[in-house]
Design a protein around this motif. Structure first.
Motif, short mmCIF file in Angstrom:
data_model
loop_
_atom_site.label_atom_id
_atom_site.label_comp_id
_atom_site.label_asym_id
_atom_site.label_seq_id
_atom_site.Cartn_x
_atom_site.Cartn_y
_atom_site.Cartn_z
N LYS A 48 -5.82 -16.76 14.49
CA LYS A 48 -6.15 -15.74 15.49
C LYS A 48 -6.56 -16.38 16.81
CE LYS A 48 -7.67 -12.30 12.07
NZ LYS A 48 -8.81 -11.50 11.56
N GLY A 105 -4.50 -16.31 21.72
CA GLY A 105 -5.26 -15.21 21.14
C GLY A 105 -6.20 -14.54 22.12
N THR A 155 -1.17 -20.43 25.66
CA THR A 155 -2.16 -21.44 25.32
C THR A 155 -2.01 -22.56 26.34
OG1 THR A 155 -2.08 -20.88 22.97
CG2 THR A 155 -2.98 -23.03 23.55
N ASN A 197 -1.06 -14.66 28.22
CA ASN A 197 -0.40 -14.68 26.92
C ASN A 197 -0.03 -16.10 26.50
OD1 ASN A 197 0.62 -13.45 24.60
ND2 ASN A 197 2.69 -13.42 25.43
N GLY A 237 -3.29 -17.92 18.28
CA GLY A 237 -2.45 -16.83 18.75
C GLY A 237 -1.11 -16.73 18.06
N GLY A 256 -8.37 -11.43 21.59
CA GLY A 256 -7.44 -10.63 20.81
C GLY A 256 -7.81 -9.16 20.74
#
Length: 584
Positions: free
Chosen positions: A511, A183, A231, A229, A514, A313
């Motif tokens: 959020k 996110g 985690t 983009n 992600g 985000g």
């Protein structure tokens, strides 16, 4: 099921859509629904966990060969084949291969450039090289998955988001951990922070478990694009630090000196990778440990620190949604460990009409009675029955003209499960689909159907709520024959009630964790469904509970493309990090 690996090579060509990119480019395609796609991967990796299977089935797997077995030294095989593959110009830019690895599931992954011209002949030839080196070492039927994916290039990574997300600035002169969510949020931890020691220790264990180096690398720009983009957890050292690894080179463990190590938590292609950035490009290594423990440690930190934040985000707009009502508490159900013995597996086989000797190996009981192979997992009770010559293999019997009508196939499946003692009381029919193998010519035009079956699926609910992870399917072939049965369906017992978070809090955690979005473009996220349910862990895991989860479905759009997704968010904070991300 070693019978499946004698004298015959399996080829399954798959087409999948991932992040709105549809991977199609072969002379033979298998049009599969998600569940059948998963079953095809199971043929190569029979003991794959449900969590691993969800991750792998969401990827653009193009072709799959062979079968995972115990006596295969895959690192030695692929390293031996390297020079031969290079001599035949299979490596990028002369050929389509830009990397390979041995994943934690003991399967070789070959990465193909999505934009390169590839067909069945290409993968046959590459596999032939790998298999020839396996046979030279005394094994065969080497498990290989070919994955077509777009290479990240400096041209694409130099783009920047339209609105940059504010990120914390690390302190100078000290080691620290960077925990980053897809996110867009980063959390920095330092040695004095309470959570730091456990996470640092697990990162060091992953580095020490390094067992091979991959023939691939990332530039700093490429890695930066992946991190924006993704985690991940990144361990930064205040000074170059040397580790002794499990990678044996010249009969001795290899020592590596690094400044940083990156571990992605949501990218399957990096599932067992350690990435070590350097000035001349990032080294890429495989490790014998997976990231489950690291994820359990890192995700709660990310969520707690991210609550109430608006600094992530920035390029995503979430449309409004009417949040459903939810109770303050739900029952936490305890998993009942099945009593699986050779005797009750033998009884099950007899009820299936099978004969033979039950053998135990690698945590499961197996029985072979040609053409069938039966496996029952001791820990979970998972059942897998396969008609080896026919299931998902082109043949003259399993064709549309020979299949029973869907209604009749449903009756056949239900009767078989009942007769075999496999039909649970809480099973509900939830779908009938037709997995098929489509024949195509060199231009990609469909010329016929080489295989088709009727797949009958069952699902279940507890307290009126869906249980994701519970799975039972029966594939009915020509003449009403049973081609495949798969069941993972643990018993459970009611325990205490536990408090759960609200749908609004779950949405906030979604959020933070992600969705499959591109941080370089403004995109819109539409949540199309929120449902409270339970999650059953995979067959090779040993869960204590059916975990309460919120099930999110939705789409990400940027005006020209639309990507569907499914995400699970733990409904109780104590289970954060134990629930996998699910992409579809």
């Amino acid at each position: 099921m070693d019978k499946n690996s004698t004298g015959r090579r399996k080829l399954l060509l798959l087409a999948m859509a991932v992040f709105a990119v549809v991977i199609i480019g072969s002379a033979l395609l298998i049009n599969m629904d998600r569940e059948t796609h998963k079953e095809a991967i199971r043929q190569v990796i029979p003991d794959i966990s449900e969590k691993d299977l969800e991750d792998l089935s969401a990827r653009p797997v193009y072709a799959a060969y062979g079968r995972v077995r115990n006596n295969q030294d895959l690192d030695a095989i692929i390293n031996s084949a390297d020079a031969d593959l290079e001599e035949r110009h299979f490596f990028y830019p002369e050929g389509p291969v830009f990397g390979y690895s041995v994943n934690h599931l003991d399967c070789i992954m070959v990465y193909l450039d999505e934009e390169a011209a590839v067909n069945r002949t290409t993968t046959d030839e590459i596999y032939g090289v790998i298999e020839s080196h396996a046979r030279a070492g005394g094994t065969n039927n080497t498990p290989v998955l070919f994955v077509r994916t777009l290479q990240i290039t400096p041209d694409t990574t130099l783009q920047r988001p339209e609105r940059a997300s504010a990120q914390p600035t690390p302190r100078e002169g000290t080691s620290y951990l960077d925990i980053h969510g897809a996110g867009g949020r980063s959390v920095l931890l330092y040695p004095e922070d309470e959570e730091y020691p456990a996470i640092e220790t697990e990162c060091r264990e992953l580095i020490g478990g390094i067992r091979s180096q991959l023939k691939m690398s990332y530039t700093r720009d490429e890695l930066a694009a992946m991190k924006r983009n993704g985690t991940y957890v990144a361990l930064h050292f205040s000074r170059p630090t040397t580790f002794e690894t499990s990678y044996i080179v010249d009969r001795a463990p290899l020592n590596i000196t690094i400044n940083e190590a990156v571990f992605f938590l949501d990218r399957d292609e990096e599932r067992n990778m350690v990435i070590t950035p350097a000035q001349n490009g990032a080294g890429v290594w495989t490790t014998s440990r997976d990231r489950a423990t690291l994820r359990k440690l890192a995700v709660p930190v990310l969520i707690e620190e991210g609550r109430g934040s608006t600094s992530f985000g920035k390029n995503l707009t979430y449309t409004s949604i009417n949040l459903p009502p939810a109770p303050e508490k739900v029952v936490l159900y305890t998993v009942v460990t099945p009593a699986i013995t050779a005797e009750n597996v033998s009884t099950m086989a007899e009820r299936m009409g099978l004969k033979g000797t039950v053998r135990e190996a690698d945590g499961q009981f197996t029985l072979s009675d040609s053409p069938y192979s039966l496996e029952v997992h001791r820990q979970s009770g998972r059942v897998a029955l396969i008609d080896i010559p026919r299931w998902m293999m082109p043949n003259a019997r399993d064709l549309p003209a020979n299949l029973p009508p869907d209604e009749r196939a449903t009756e056949i499946a239900a009767q078989y499960l009942t007769d075999a003692g496999l039909m649970p009381r809480d099973a509900v029919l939830c779908g009938v689909e037709h997995p098929e193998i489509v024949e195509s010519n060199e231009r990609g035009e469909t010329t016929g159907i080489a295989y088709e079956a009727v797949q009958v699926s069952y699902c279940r609910k507890i307290d009126g709520r869906p249980v994701v992870g519970s799975e039972m399917t029966v594939d009915v072939g020509g003449g009403g024959d049973i081609l495949n049965v798969y069941k993972i369906w643990r018993d459970f017992a009611a325990g205490e009630e536990i408090a759960i978070i609200t749908p609004r809090e779950a949405l906030e955690e979604l959020k933070i964790l992600g969705v499959p979005a591109d941080p370089m473009r403004r995109q819109t996220v539409e949540i199309t469904g929120i449902e409270l349910g339970y999650y059953e862990a995979g067959a090779t895991e040993d869960p204590a509970h059916l975990v309460p989860v919120y099930i999110f479905t939705g789409t990400v759009t940027d005006g020209s493309t639309e990507t569907s997704f499914v995400r699970y968010v733990a409904a109780s904070p104590k289970f954060r990090g134990e629930i996998p991300w699910v992409k579809s």
